[in-house]
Design a protein around this motif. Sequence first.
Motif, PDB file in Angstrom:
ATOM      1  N   MET A   1      51.437  46.690  35.268  1.00 40.65           N
ATOM      2  CA  MET A   1      51.266  45.287  34.920  1.00 40.65           C
ATOM      3  C   MET A   1      50.523  45.170  33.593  1.00 40.65           C
ATOM      4  SD  MET A   1      49.276  42.218  36.990  1.00 40.65           S
ATOM      5  CE  MET A   1      47.671  43.029  36.834  1.00 40.65           C
ATOM      6  N   THR A   2      51.093  44.452  32.649  1.00 36.30           N
ATOM      7  CA  THR A   2      50.450  44.228  31.359  1.00 36.30           C
ATOM      8  C   THR A   2      49.436  43.099  31.482  1.00 36.30           C
ATOM      9  OG1 THR A   2      52.477  44.885  30.219  1.00 36.30           O
ATOM     10  CG2 THR A   2      50.820  43.712  28.932  1.00 36.30           C
ATOM     11  N   HIS A   3      48.239  43.314  30.967  1.00 32.94           N
ATOM     12  CA  HIS A   3      47.176  42.325  31.073  1.00 32.94           C
ATOM     13  C   HIS A   3      47.438  41.174  30.106  1.00 32.94           C
ATOM     14  CE1 HIS A   3      43.170  40.679  31.653  1.00 32.94           C
ATOM     15  NE2 HIS A   3      43.032  40.640  30.341  1.00 32.94           N
ATOM     16  N   LEU A   4      47.286  39.955  30.582  1.00 36.66           N
ATOM     17  CA  LEU A   4      47.446  38.762  29.752  1.00 36.66           C
ATOM     18  C   LEU A   4      46.112  38.456  29.073  1.00 36.66           C
ATOM     19  CD1 LEU A   4      48.983  36.219  28.791  1.00 36.66           C
ATOM     20  CD2 LEU A   4      48.266  35.106  30.919  1.00 36.66           C
ATOM     21  N   ASP A   5      46.097  38.497  27.753  1.00 33.72           N
ATOM     22  CA  ASP A   5      44.885  38.221  26.979  1.00 33.72           C
ATOM     23  C   ASP A   5      44.823  36.718  26.704  1.00 33.72           C
ATOM     24  OD1 ASP A   5      42.753  38.057  25.257  1.00 33.72           O
ATOM     25  OD2 ASP A   5      43.318  39.807  24.076  1.00 33.72           O
ATOM     26  N   ILE A   6      44.199  35.989  27.613  1.00 28.15           N
ATOM     27  CA  ILE A   6      44.138  34.535  27.499  1.00 28.15           C
ATOM     28  C   ILE A   6      43.331  34.112  26.278  1.00 28.15           C
ATOM     29  CG2 ILE A   6      43.300  32.426  28.624  1.00 28.15           C
ATOM     30  CD1 ILE A   6      43.963  33.704  31.301  1.00 28.15           C
ATOM     31  N   HIS A   7      42.242  34.804  26.005  1.00 24.54           N
ATOM     32  CA  HIS A   7      41.401  34.423  24.873  1.00 24.54           C
ATOM     33  C   HIS A   7      42.140  34.574  23.546  1.00 24.54           C
ATOM     34  CE1 HIS A   7      37.778  33.754  27.217  1.00 24.54           C
ATOM     35  NE2 HIS A   7      38.043  34.865  27.891  1.00 24.54           N
ATOM     36  N   ALA A   8      42.997  35.581  23.438  1.00 17.02           N
ATOM     37  CA  ALA A   8      43.791  35.758  22.214  1.00 17.02           C
ATOM     38  C   ALA A   8      44.769  34.601  22.040  1.00 17.02           C
ATOM     39  CB  ALA A   8      44.532  37.093  22.260  1.00 17.02           C
ATOM     40  N   LEU A   9      45.372  34.152  23.136  1.00 23.33           N
ATOM     41  CA  LEU A   9      46.280  33.006  23.060  1.00 23.33           C
ATOM     42  C   LEU A   9      45.541  31.747  22.618  1.00 23.33           C
ATOM     43  CD1 LEU A   9      48.470  33.402  26.290  1.00 23.33           C
ATOM     44  CD2 LEU A   9      49.170  33.808  23.923  1.00 23.33           C
ATOM     45  N   LEU A  10      44.367  31.515  23.217  1.00 22.58           N
ATOM     46  CA  LEU A  10      43.601  30.319  22.875  1.00 22.58           C
ATOM     47  C   LEU A  10      43.141  30.341  21.426  1.00 22.58           C
ATOM     48  CD1 LEU A  10      41.383  29.938  26.084  1.00 22.58           C
ATOM     49  CD2 LEU A  10      43.428  28.631  25.486  1.00 22.58           C
ATOM     50  N   ALA A  11      42.934  31.528  20.886  1.00 24.21           N
ATOM     51  CA  ALA A  11      42.429  31.646  19.516  1.00 24.21           C
ATOM     52  C   ALA A  11      43.535  31.578  18.471  1.00 24.21           C
ATOM     53  CB  ALA A  11      41.660  32.963  19.358  1.00 24.21           C
ATOM     54  N   SER A  12      44.764  31.918  18.855  1.00 20.48           N
ATOM     55  CA  SER A  12      45.817  32.089  17.851  1.00 20.48           C
ATOM     56  C   SER A  12      46.905  31.022  17.872  1.00 20.48           C
ATOM     57  CB  SER A  12      46.486  33.461  18.027  1.00 20.48           C
ATOM     58  OG  SER A  12      47.096  33.557  19.313  1.00 20.48           O
ATOM     59  N   ARG A  13      47.070  30.310  18.980  1.00 23.76           N
ATOM     60  CA  ARG A  13      48.183  29.362  19.079  1.00 23.76           C
ATOM     61  C   ARG A  13      47.740  27.950  18.725  1.00 23.76           C
ATOM     62  NH1 ARG A  13      49.630  34.053  20.118  1.00 23.76           N
ATOM     63  NH2 ARG A  13      51.558  34.552  21.246  1.00 23.76           N
ATOM     64  N   ARG A  14      48.740  27.119  18.378  1.00 23.77           N
ATOM     65  CA  ARG A  14      48.475  25.710  18.106  1.00 23.77           C
ATOM     66  C   ARG A  14      48.896  24.823  19.264  1.00 23.77           C
ATOM     67  NH1 ARG A  14      47.924  24.009  13.054  1.00 23.77           N
ATOM     68  NH2 ARG A  14      46.853  22.314  14.169  1.00 23.77           N
ATOM     69  N   LEU A  15      49.830  25.317  20.085  1.00 21.86           N
ATOM     70  CA  LEU A  15      50.348  24.539  21.211  1.00 21.86           C
ATOM     71  C   LEU A  15      50.455  25.448  22.424  1.00 21.86           C
ATOM     72  CD1 LEU A  15      51.708  21.945  22.381  1.00 21.86           C
ATOM     73  CD2 LEU A  15      53.882  22.858  21.547  1.00 21.86           C
ATOM     74  N   LEU A  16      49.888  24.986  23.539  1.00 23.96           N
ATOM     75  CA  LEU A  16      49.925  25.747  24.787  1.00 23.96           C
ATOM     76  C   LEU A  16      50.432  24.824  25.886  1.00 23.96           C
ATOM     77  CD1 LEU A  16      49.203  28.364  26.333  1.00 23.96           C
ATOM     78  CD2 LEU A  16      46.917  27.422  26.663  1.00 23.96           C
ATOM     79  N   LEU A  17      51.523  25.202  26.533  1.00 20.59           N
ATOM     80  CA  LEU A  17      52.071  24.434  27.639  1.00 20.59           C
ATOM     81  C   LEU A  17      51.829  25.201  28.925  1.00 20.59           C
ATOM     82  CD1 LEU A  17      54.296  24.107  25.055  1.00 20.59           C
ATOM     83  CD2 LEU A  17      55.093  22.346  26.626  1.00 20.59           C
ATOM     84  N   VAL A  18      51.314  24.495  29.909  1.00 25.02           N
ATOM     85  CA  VAL A  18      50.984  25.112  31.196  1.00 25.02           C
ATOM     86  C   VAL A  18      51.809  24.435  32.274  1.00 25.02           C
ATOM     87  CG1 VAL A  18      49.140  25.680  32.816  1.00 25.02           C
ATOM     88  CG2 VAL A  18      48.624  25.494  30.368  1.00 25.02           C
ATOM     89  N   GLY A  19      52.573  25.220  33.003  1.00 27.12           N
ATOM     90  CA  GLY A  19      53.428  24.652  34.038  1.00 27.12           C
ATOM     91  C   GLY A  19      53.373  25.446  35.316  1.00 27.12           C
ATOM     92  N   GLY A  20      53.940  24.888  36.343  1.00 27.80           N
ATOM     93  CA  GLY A  20      53.973  25.569  37.627  1.00 27.80           C
ATOM     94  C   GLY A  20      54.278  24.598  38.744  1.00 27.80           C
ATOM     95  N   LYS A  21      54.570  25.135  39.872  1.00 25.08           N
ATOM     96  CA  LYS A  21      54.879  24.329  41.052  1.00 25.08           C
ATOM     97  C   LYS A  21      53.654  23.507  41.453  1.00 25.08           C
ATOM     98  CE  LYS A  21      56.449  24.917  45.857  1.00 25.08           C
ATOM     99  NZ  LYS A  21      57.502  23.891  45.788  1.00 25.08           N
TER     100      LYS A  21
END
Length: 334
Positions: A1-21
């Motif tokens: 399982m590859t670890h998801l680096d959430i902090h890197a996403l928050l630091a580098s992206r301009r738009l984050l969409l969060v979805g789920g059931k």
Amino acid sequence: MTHLDIHALLASRRLLLVGGKGGVGKTTTSAALAVAAAETGRKVLLASTDPAHSLADAFDHEIGDHETMLAPNLTVLELDPDNEVDAYLSRVSAQMRRFAGPDQVRELERQLRLSRQSPGAQEAALLERLARLMEEGQERFDLIILDTAPTGHTLRLLSLPEVMAAWTDGLLKHNHRAAELGKVLTHLTPGRDLDSPLNTPTEHAFSGLDDRGRELANTLLTRQRLFQRTRRLLADAARTAFLFVLTPEKLPILETERAVQSLIDSDIPVAGLIINRVLPDQADGSFFQARHARQLRHLADIEARFRSLPQRRLPLLEDDIQGLDALLSFSHRF
């Protein structure tokens, strides 16, 4: 399982969409992500399209359909679908009144009242608002987080240029200026980059139109450009990230698998999965041991089904997560 680096996403992206059931903790996770990004100094706008106003519940603070600053660098907004429909139809009414004769205004208003209750009216209004929010918000914020199910919204956003072209064809069939107007609106053909100078209609192209026809053409072209820019933003993995929240249970797993595949089929990058409410290994009692054993099977299933996607597991906590302090504490688990 590859670890998801959430902090890197928050630091580098301009738009984050969060979805789920529904019920998997999507809104709580979205709120915690926003709090975490704001804590690093990024100016964050967190927006929700949930008519149940779940963000207000997560923050334990009244928010509403206007931008509300809840903490340094953190602005929150709950888009109200009913208000969006009313505002959208008001704009349509004001514009169409300029094209309609006095005897047509009454029928126009009747049709608009009926359309307010039509299937898809809320969605159409929200999609246009989201497109403008994503574009205009980037001028004022470092990061926009959308607490919304991305699959349906995103796929419809991606198809809007094509839908607009089909709608325009229908309009032209009932317009006596169709021949001249059609020369201009050929620029709405799906696949054209309307921001390119090569595809921008020249002043000569508008010469055969009267003022009303020119205004209509400009309106359609402006809206089409907006949707195309939104589509490019959503497909840009350097600026945009899609995160799916799920719990280690059968139905959320199956729904997430379908949603991920839909986005992949549309060439939309999915950044990873947040697996929420994972039971601790030291669960006591026969009931929790049985639940834990079943959960381990579901976690193995998630790894097998989504082996190409980075993942991050978050634990099931003893208490509810509500309020800014609780969300900040939860965000430290990222």
